[in-house]
Design a protein around this motif. Structure first.
Motif, PDB file in Angstrom:
ATOM      1  N   LEU A  89       9.952  30.362 -25.185  1.00  0.00           N
ATOM      2  CA  LEU A  89       9.722  30.618 -23.752  1.00  0.00           C
ATOM      3  C   LEU A  89       8.308  30.237 -23.376  1.00  0.00           C
ATOM      4  N   GLU A  90       8.145  29.705 -22.170  1.00  0.00           N
ATOM      5  CA  GLU A  90       6.822  29.565 -21.584  1.00  0.00           C
ATOM      6  C   GLU A  90       6.748  30.652 -20.521  1.00  0.00           C
ATOM      7  N   VAL A  91       5.784  31.526 -20.680  1.00  0.00           N
ATOM      8  CA  VAL A  91       5.658  32.688 -19.791  1.00  0.00           C
ATOM      9  C   VAL A  91       4.498  32.404 -18.836  1.00  0.00           C
ATOM     10  N   VAL A  92       4.815  32.261 -17.559  1.00  0.00           N
ATOM     11  CA  VAL A  92       3.786  31.924 -16.570  1.00  0.00           C
ATOM     12  C   VAL A  92       3.475  33.166 -15.737  1.00  0.00           C
ATOM     13  N   VAL A  93       2.190  33.466 -15.603  1.00  0.00           N
ATOM     14  CA  VAL A  93       1.742  34.568 -14.738  1.00  0.00           C
ATOM     15  C   VAL A  93       0.989  33.944 -13.574  1.00  0.00           C
ATOM     16  N   ARG A  94       1.338  34.360 -12.367  1.00  0.00           N
ATOM     17  CA  ARG A  94       0.690  33.791 -11.168  1.00  0.00           C
ATOM     18  C   ARG A  94       0.058  34.883 -10.322  1.00  0.00           C
ATOM     19  N   ASN A  95      -1.169  34.608  -9.875  1.00  0.00           N
ATOM     20  CA  ASN A  95      -1.871  35.511  -8.955  1.00  0.00           C
ATOM     21  C   ASN A  95      -2.016  34.889  -7.573  1.00  0.00           C
ATOM     22  N   SER A  97      -0.880  31.331  -5.191  1.00  0.00           N
ATOM     23  CA  SER A  97       0.121  30.261  -5.145  1.00  0.00           C
ATOM     24  C   SER A  97      -0.511  28.890  -5.396  1.00  0.00           C
ATOM     25  N   ALA A  98       0.121  28.128  -6.298  1.00  0.00           N
ATOM     26  CA  ALA A  98      -0.316  26.753  -6.596  1.00  0.00           C
ATOM     27  C   ALA A  98       0.810  26.105  -7.387  1.00  0.00           C
ATOM     28  N   GLY A  99       0.753  24.803  -7.534  1.00  0.00           N
ATOM     29  CA  GLY A  99       1.690  24.103  -8.413  1.00  0.00           C
ATOM     30  C   GLY A  99       3.131  24.293  -8.004  1.00  0.00           C
ATOM     31  N   SER A 100       3.973  24.592  -9.017  1.00  0.00           N
ATOM     32  CA  SER A 100       5.420  24.561  -8.774  1.00  0.00           C
ATOM     33  C   SER A 100       5.895  25.656  -7.811  1.00  0.00           C
ATOM     34  N   ILE A 101       5.212  26.807  -7.772  1.00  0.00           N
ATOM     35  CA  ILE A 101       5.698  27.863  -6.855  1.00  0.00           C
ATOM     36  C   ILE A 101       5.421  27.451  -5.408  1.00  0.00           C
ATOM     37  N   VAL A 174      -6.016  31.590 -11.217  1.00  0.00           N
ATOM     38  CA  VAL A 174      -4.918  31.338 -10.278  1.00  0.00           C
ATOM     39  C   VAL A 174      -3.569  31.606 -10.954  1.00  0.00           C
ATOM     40  N   ASP A 175      -3.378  30.994 -12.110  1.00  0.00           N
ATOM     41  CA  ASP A 175      -2.155  31.205 -12.902  1.00  0.00           C
ATOM     42  C   ASP A 175      -2.410  30.724 -14.327  1.00  0.00           C
ATOM     43  N   PHE A 176      -1.505  31.037 -15.214  1.00  0.00           N
ATOM     44  CA  PHE A 176      -1.634  30.552 -16.593  1.00  0.00           C
ATOM     45  C   PHE A 176      -0.306  30.678 -17.309  1.00  0.00           C
ATOM     46  N   LYS A 177      -0.223  29.976 -18.437  1.00  0.00           N
ATOM     47  CA  LYS A 177       1.004  29.955 -19.242  1.00  0.00           C
ATOM     48  C   LYS A 177       0.713  30.527 -20.621  1.00  0.00           C
ATOM     49  N   LEU A 178       1.611  31.382 -21.087  1.00  0.00           N
ATOM     50  CA  LEU A 178       1.461  31.988 -22.414  1.00  0.00           C
ATOM     51  C   LEU A 178       2.672  31.651 -23.273  1.00  0.00           C
ATOM     52  N   ASP A 200      -6.287  23.861 -20.249  1.00  0.00           N
ATOM     53  CA  ASP A 200      -5.034  23.083 -20.264  1.00  0.00           C
ATOM     54  C   ASP A 200      -3.866  23.936 -19.776  1.00  0.00           C
ATOM     55  N   SER A 201      -3.944  25.231 -20.012  1.00  0.00           N
ATOM     56  CA  SER A 201      -2.793  26.098 -19.747  1.00  0.00           C
ATOM     57  C   SER A 201      -3.055  27.116 -18.636  1.00  0.00           C
ATOM     58  N   CYS A 202      -4.193  26.968 -17.958  1.00  0.00           N
ATOM     59  CA  CYS A 202      -4.529  27.878 -16.851  1.00  0.00           C
ATOM     60  C   CYS A 202      -4.881  27.053 -15.610  1.00  0.00           C
ATOM     61  N   ARG A 203      -4.767  27.668 -14.436  1.00  0.00           N
ATOM     62  CA  ARG A 203      -5.447  27.108 -13.259  1.00  0.00           C
ATOM     63  C   ARG A 203      -6.660  27.982 -12.996  1.00  0.00           C
ATOM     64  N   LEU A 204      -7.812  27.347 -12.969  1.00  0.00           N
ATOM     65  CA  LEU A 204      -9.086  28.055 -12.803  1.00  0.00           C
ATOM     66  C   LEU A 204      -9.821  27.409 -11.642  1.00  0.00           C
ATOM     67  N   PHE A 218      -6.620  16.339 -14.229  1.00  0.00           N
ATOM     68  CA  PHE A 218      -5.913  15.226 -14.878  1.00  0.00           C
ATOM     69  C   PHE A 218      -4.580  14.968 -14.172  1.00  0.00           C
ATOM     70  N   ARG A 219      -3.818  16.051 -13.910  1.00  0.00           N
ATOM     71  CA  ARG A 219      -2.512  15.875 -13.258  1.00  0.00           C
ATOM     72  C   ARG A 219      -2.668  15.134 -11.932  1.00  0.00           C
ATOM     73  N   GLN A 220      -3.757  15.436 -11.224  1.00  0.00           N
ATOM     74  CA  GLN A 220      -3.947  14.862  -9.879  1.00  0.00           C
ATOM     75  C   GLN A 220      -4.958  13.715  -9.852  1.00  0.00           C
TER      76      GLN A 220
HETATM   77  P1  TMP Z   1       3.323  25.184 -12.658  1.00  0.00           P
HETATM   78  O1  TMP Z   1       2.749  25.601 -11.346  1.00  0.00           O
HETATM   79  O2  TMP Z   1       3.369  23.691 -12.827  1.00  0.00           O
HETATM   80  O3  TMP Z   1       4.652  25.833 -12.918  1.00  0.00           O
HETATM   81  O4  TMP Z   1       2.342  25.716 -13.800  1.00  0.00           O
HETATM   82  C1  TMP Z   1       2.011  27.071 -13.913  1.00  0.00           C
HETATM   83  C2  TMP Z   1       0.923  27.261 -14.961  1.00  0.00           C
HETATM   84  O5  TMP Z   1       1.397  26.940 -16.245  1.00  0.00           O
HETATM   85  C3  TMP Z   1      -0.315  26.385 -14.761  1.00  0.00           C
HETATM   86  O6  TMP Z   1      -1.466  27.160 -15.091  1.00  0.00           O
HETATM   87  C4  TMP Z   1      -0.172  25.280 -15.743  1.00  0.00           C
HETATM   88  C5  TMP Z   1       0.627  25.898 -16.847  1.00  0.00           C
HETATM   89  N1  TMP Z   1       1.558  24.969 -17.479  1.00  0.00           N
HETATM   90  C6  TMP Z   1       1.434  24.698 -18.823  1.00  0.00           C
HETATM   91  O7  TMP Z   1       0.530  25.210 -19.498  1.00  0.00           O
HETATM   92  N2  TMP Z   1       2.339  23.851 -19.400  1.00  0.00           N
HETATM   93  C7  TMP Z   1       3.342  23.270 -18.695  1.00  0.00           C
HETATM   94  O8  TMP Z   1       4.130  22.521 -19.277  1.00  0.00           O
HETATM   95  C8  TMP Z   1       3.462  23.561 -17.293  1.00  0.00           C
HETATM   96  C9  TMP Z   1       4.554  22.939 -16.467  1.00  0.00           C
HETATM   97  C10 TMP Z   1       2.555  24.424 -16.740  1.00  0.00           C
END
Ligand code: TMP
Length: 248
Positions: A89-95, A97-101, A174-178, A200-204, A218-220
């Motif tokens: 699982l990729e567990v995303v915590v958001r505080n 709004s940004a990105g996919s949400i 902003v958010d991060f993935k665990l 790499d795994s957070c939005r800061l 990098f994404r943008q």
């Molecule tokens: P998202 O807005 O694209 O769903 O991403 C949410 C957060 O998860 C963001 O901080 C970036 C991180 N993320 C990863 O670490 N690996 C990934 O594959 C994706 C899609 C997001």
């Protein structure tokens, strides 16, 4: 390095056999990928920065009693970790709004969410890591109900703690993935934090300017990724002098 047995190679890291049973060596590469590796580049020094930032964060989490796979940093690019069975699982915590949400639900980027939101994605590159509900996770046995309870509680605790650490240095988390893993200790199985926590795994975002200090650069195609990661490390006090960033 070639003497060691490679256990697994991912997009940004390699796992090698560790010095003792139950341990692994996690090597941080300079590869940056986005959109399920459709976009790829080598960003010199990124692995070194992520190794240091993740060490700092995991070390602090260990010290407040959040169980993690992290044991200690070995050198510029490597850390010693406990071997765990990764929960898929990729567990995303958001505080905020940004990105996919923002895209999916039409919430303007930067809007503070009514409360922290935890989302689950099934870790499967072929499927593009689809979002899943708790129902899918337990029905398909990716994790048990108990493990999901542990994951939720740990994710929210990590969020509170890291939000504070970053706020203290003028950064909005902003958010991060665990990712979590199962640590087998005799008869016992514990749910522990695994993988990495890094830009790499957070939005800061810089608290004043909202300048992005994470992989969205990098994404943008914004450039300045290693400068941004160095800024994060410097603010956290990892580097006294930013020019020493690439020293061990
Ligand atoms: P998202 O807005 O694209 O769903 O991403 C949410 C957060 O998860 C963001 O901080 C970036 C991180 N993320 C990863 O670490 N690996 C990934 O594959 C994706 C899609 C997001």
């Amino acid at each position: 390095m070639s003497r060691r047995k490679k256990i697994y190679e991912g997009k940004a890291k390699i796992l090698y056999e560790g010095p003792e049973p139950g341990t692994l060596i996690q090597y941080f590469k300079d590869d940056a990928t986005a959109f399920n590796a459709q976009k790829h580049a080598i960003i010199e020094g990124k692995g070194v920065l992520n190794n240091r930032i993740s060490e700092f964060i995991m070390g602090h989490l260990n010290s407040i009693g959040v169980p993690t796979h992290f044991i200690r940093r070995l050198n510029m690019r490597e850390q010693l970790i406990r071997e765990v069975e990764i929960i898929p699982l990729e567990v995303v915590v958001r505080n905020i709004s940004a990105g996919s949400i923002s895209k999916k639900l039409g919430i303007a980027e930067g809007e503070v969410l009514p409360r922290s939101i935890v989302e689950f994605y099934y870790k499967n590159d072929e499927l593009g890591d689809p979002m899943v509900a708790e129902e899918h996770i337990t029905a398909f046995n990716w994790a048990t109900t108990q493990e999901l309870d542990d994951i939720m509680a740990l994710a929210l605790r990590i969020n509170d703690y890291l939000s504070g650490i970053f706020a203290a240095v003028g950064i909005r988390l902003v958010d991060f993935k665990l990712e979590f893993g199962r640590l087998f200790e005799g008869e016992m199985v514990r749910t522990v934090l695994a993988d990495e926590i890094s830009p790499d795994s957070c939005r800061l975002w810089d608290a004043k300017s909202n300048n992005k200090l994470d992989k969205d650069r990098f994404r943008q195609d914004m450039g300045g990724l290693s400068e941004a990661y160095t800024e994060v490390a410097t603010r956290l006090g990892i580097f006294k002098d930013p020019n020493s960033a690439l020293e061990a």
